[in-house]
Design a protein around this motif. Structure first.
Motif, PDB file in Angstrom:
ATOM      1  N   ASP A  98       0.861  -1.175   0.000  1.00  0.00           N
ATOM      2  CA  ASP A  98       0.000   0.000   0.000  1.00  0.00           C
ATOM      3  C   ASP A  98       0.902   1.231   0.000  1.00  0.00           C
ATOM      4  O   ASP A  98       2.098   1.129  -0.286  1.00  0.00           O
ATOM      5  CB  ASP A  98      -0.983  -0.015   1.183  1.00  0.00           C
ATOM      6  N   GLU A  99       0.360   2.399   0.316  1.00  0.00           N
ATOM      7  CA  GLU A  99       1.155   3.624   0.242  1.00  0.00           C
ATOM      8  C   GLU A  99       2.189   3.746   1.365  1.00  0.00           C
ATOM      9  O   GLU A  99       3.067   4.617   1.311  1.00  0.00           O
ATOM     10  CB  GLU A  99       0.239   4.854   0.257  1.00  0.00           C
ATOM     11  N   ASN A 100       2.117   2.867   2.370  1.00  0.00           N
ATOM     12  CA  ASN A 100       3.002   2.985   3.527  1.00  0.00           C
ATOM     13  C   ASN A 100       4.008   1.853   3.680  1.00  0.00           C
ATOM     14  O   ASN A 100       5.131   2.072   4.141  1.00  0.00           O
ATOM     15  CB  ASN A 100       2.163   3.064   4.807  1.00  0.00           C
ATOM     16  N   ILE A 101       3.615   0.631   3.344  1.00  0.00           N
ATOM     17  CA  ILE A 101       4.510  -0.507   3.523  1.00  0.00           C
ATOM     18  C   ILE A 101       4.431  -1.450   2.322  1.00  0.00           C
ATOM     19  O   ILE A 101       3.495  -1.382   1.514  1.00  0.00           O
ATOM     20  CB  ILE A 101       4.214  -1.320   4.813  1.00  0.00           C
ATOM     21  N   ILE A 169       6.472   0.373  12.593  1.00  0.00           N
ATOM     22  CA  ILE A 169       6.957  -0.997  12.445  1.00  0.00           C
ATOM     23  C   ILE A 169       8.124  -1.260  13.395  1.00  0.00           C
ATOM     24  O   ILE A 169       8.169  -2.305  14.072  1.00  0.00           O
ATOM     25  CB  ILE A 169       7.388  -1.268  10.984  1.00  0.00           C
ATOM     26  N   SER A 170       9.073  -0.327  13.460  1.00  0.00           N
ATOM     27  CA  SER A 170      10.237  -0.510  14.335  1.00  0.00           C
ATOM     28  C   SER A 170       9.817  -0.641  15.794  1.00  0.00           C
ATOM     29  O   SER A 170      10.344  -1.487  16.530  1.00  0.00           O
ATOM     30  CB  SER A 170      11.208   0.669  14.171  1.00  0.00           C
ATOM     31  N   GLU A 171       8.875   0.180  16.211  1.00  0.00           N
ATOM     32  CA  GLU A 171       8.393   0.106  17.590  1.00  0.00           C
ATOM     33  C   GLU A 171       7.718  -1.231  17.867  1.00  0.00           C
ATOM     34  O   GLU A 171       7.927  -1.847  18.920  1.00  0.00           O
ATOM     35  CB  GLU A 171       7.412   1.250  17.859  1.00  0.00           C
ATOM     36  N   SER A 172       6.923  -1.715  16.919  1.00  0.00           N
ATOM     37  CA  SER A 172       6.230  -2.992  17.097  1.00  0.00           C
ATOM     38  C   SER A 172       7.211  -4.160  17.137  1.00  0.00           C
ATOM     39  O   SER A 172       7.034  -5.102  17.911  1.00  0.00           O
ATOM     40  CB  SER A 172       5.213  -3.203  15.971  1.00  0.00           C
ATOM     41  N   PRO A 294      -0.131  -6.077  14.878  1.00  0.00           N
ATOM     42  CA  PRO A 294      -0.850  -5.656  16.087  1.00  0.00           C
ATOM     43  C   PRO A 294      -1.842  -4.546  15.775  1.00  0.00           C
ATOM     44  O   PRO A 294      -2.055  -4.190  14.608  1.00  0.00           O
ATOM     45  CB  PRO A 294       0.289  -5.136  16.973  1.00  0.00           C
ATOM     46  N   GLU A 295      -2.436  -3.991  16.810  1.00  0.00           N
ATOM     47  CA  GLU A 295      -3.320  -2.832  16.659  1.00  0.00           C
ATOM     48  C   GLU A 295      -2.456  -1.575  16.573  1.00  0.00           C
ATOM     49  O   GLU A 295      -1.815  -1.185  17.542  1.00  0.00           O
ATOM     50  CB  GLU A 295      -4.286  -2.736  17.835  1.00  0.00           C
ATOM     51  N   LEU A 300      -0.567   3.327  10.162  1.00  0.00           N
ATOM     52  CA  LEU A 300      -0.836   1.938   9.757  1.00  0.00           C
ATOM     53  C   LEU A 300      -2.134   1.383  10.363  1.00  0.00           C
ATOM     54  O   LEU A 300      -2.367   0.175  10.304  1.00  0.00           O
ATOM     55  CB  LEU A 300       0.345   1.043  10.153  1.00  0.00           C
ATOM     56  N   LYS A 301      -2.948   2.246  10.906  1.00  0.00           N
ATOM     57  CA  LYS A 301      -4.168   1.806  11.580  1.00  0.00           C
ATOM     58  C   LYS A 301      -5.054   0.947  10.676  1.00  0.00           C
ATOM     59  O   LYS A 301      -5.717   0.002  11.123  1.00  0.00           O
ATOM     60  CB  LYS A 301      -4.948   3.020  12.073  1.00  0.00           C
ATOM     61  N   GLY A 302      -5.059   1.233   9.384  1.00  0.00           N
ATOM     62  CA  GLY A 302      -5.931   0.529   8.449  1.00  0.00           C
ATOM     63  C   GLY A 302      -5.590  -0.940   8.261  1.00  0.00           C
ATOM     64  O   GLY A 302      -6.425  -1.714   7.760  1.00  0.00           O
ATOM     65  N   ILE A 303      -4.383  -1.364   8.645  1.00  0.00           N
ATOM     66  CA  ILE A 303      -4.015  -2.782   8.505  1.00  0.00           C
ATOM     67  C   ILE A 303      -3.842  -3.441   9.875  1.00  0.00           C
ATOM     68  O   ILE A 303      -3.242  -4.519   9.974  1.00  0.00           O
ATOM     69  CB  ILE A 303      -2.740  -2.961   7.650  1.00  0.00           C
TER      70      ILE A 303
END
Length: 337
Positions: A98-101, A169-172, A294-295, A300-303
């Motif tokens: 998508d546009e982010n990942i 992503i890095s935080e997760s 994760p949530e 990235l909330k949409g995925i």
């Protein structure tokens, strides 16, 4: 060799364009060729910091063999290489975008990131792929891989396209809220369940050792194992990576007495030779199969909560079919029962 600059590549620096185009060449080689005027821009000597314009002409005074060497080769599941004519093949490795990942199903043999040599990696291939879609480096951010896999381990890599997604992503990954599942074919049948240990690494040999008790410099590791399918002397298992240390699954399974089939570093030499002879296996049968996100609260909330799976390499199916068909491995009877 003449390279004509079109509107798509206008506005970028000459040295960055050359590094992208000659993906197997080192930075030192490119700047040396510029100094020696083996690479010229519009008929004149160039330093590399020139800003390209549509209609510019770059001339490379290389032999065809040198050009092909530094341009790269076509990607295959066996080699993990990607070259000029094979760039479109990256599309077939993309699991989600998508546009982010972007999620890539890395083939065995492909590096996640460059290791200091001239060999290209998934990082460079994705950067060029996104550049071709005009989604390359923007606002100073260069699309980059967020997790790593061993060169001969296949499966899911996560690429961030912007600062915001890279942070999430890095935080997760740091907080271990992204669930990571691997599939592996192992010798014998391990007892399912959660296994812990302590891992130490020898940086000179690039090998790790797993022990049950802590020691100076050792890192705690934890993995959960589940049986998927027994097949003769081998077993298809699922491993959930609860900590993420170098060679964790490979070394831990080997220390338990159930090495991954095909693993040249921690595996069983006799089994590996037989797998190589019968099925062409040349590396560990370990695949980063599934990611469960994760949530997320930000971009990235949409995925949030989504699961993504990467198809298995063909070697897995060939080996499981062969073993399931009552194939016996010489010298292994009773070793892994």
């Amino acid at each position: 060799m003449i390279l004509d600059i079109d509107e798509k590549n206008e506005g970028g620096r000459l040295d960055k364009y050359l590094k992208k185009h000659l993906r197997e060449a080192s930075d030192g080689f490119i700047y040396k060729m510029l100094r020696k005027k083996n690479i010229i821009l519009n008929g004149k000597r160039a330093s590399g910091n020139e800003v390209l314009k549509a209609g510019d002409e770059i001339r490379l005074y290389f032999s065809d063999e040198t050009y092909k060497k530094f341009r790269g080769r076509e990607v295959t599941e066996e080699s993990g290489d990607l070259g000029d004519s094979g760039l479109h093949n990256i599309d077939g490795l993309i699991v989600y975008e998508d546009e982010n990942i972007l999620l890539l199903n890395k083939p065995p043999g492909m590096l996640s990131q460059r290791d200091g040599g001239s060999r290209s990696s998934a990082n460079e291939y994705i950067a060029e792929y996104l550049s071709g879609k005009e989604e390359g480096e923007t606002s100073g951010f260069k699309p980059s891989v967020c997790n790593r896999l061993d060169r001969n381990t296949s499966g899911l890599l996560i690429f961030a396209k912007n600062y915001a997604s890279a942070r999430e992503i890095s935080e997760s990954l740091r907080e271990r809220t992204i669930k990571k599942y691997y599939l592996a074919i192992v010798c014998g049948m391990p007892v399912p369940g959660r296994r812990t240990g302590y891992l130490t690494k020898d940086h000179k040999s690039n090998r790790v050792r797993v022990c049950e008790l802590p020691s100076a410099g050792a890192s705690f590791i934890e993995t959960d194992y589940r049986i998927i399918k027994p097949a003769g002397a081998l077993t298809l298992i699922r491993a959930e990576l609860l900590t993420g240390k170098s060679h964790q699954i490979r070394a831990q399974l080997s220390s338990m007495g159930f090495p991954i089939a095909g693993d040249p570093k921690y595996g069983d030499k006799r089994v590996n030779e037989e797998l190589g002879r019968r099925f062409g296996v040349r590396s560990q049968l370990l695949h980063a199969y599934e990611l469960v996100l994760p949530e997320f609260k930000g971009i990235l909330k949409g995925i949030s909560g989504k699961s993504f799976k990467a198809p298995l390499p063909g070697e897995f199916e060939k080996v499981m079919r062969g073993v399931d068909g009552n194939l016996e491995f010489k010298g292994t009877q009773g070793l892994y029962s």
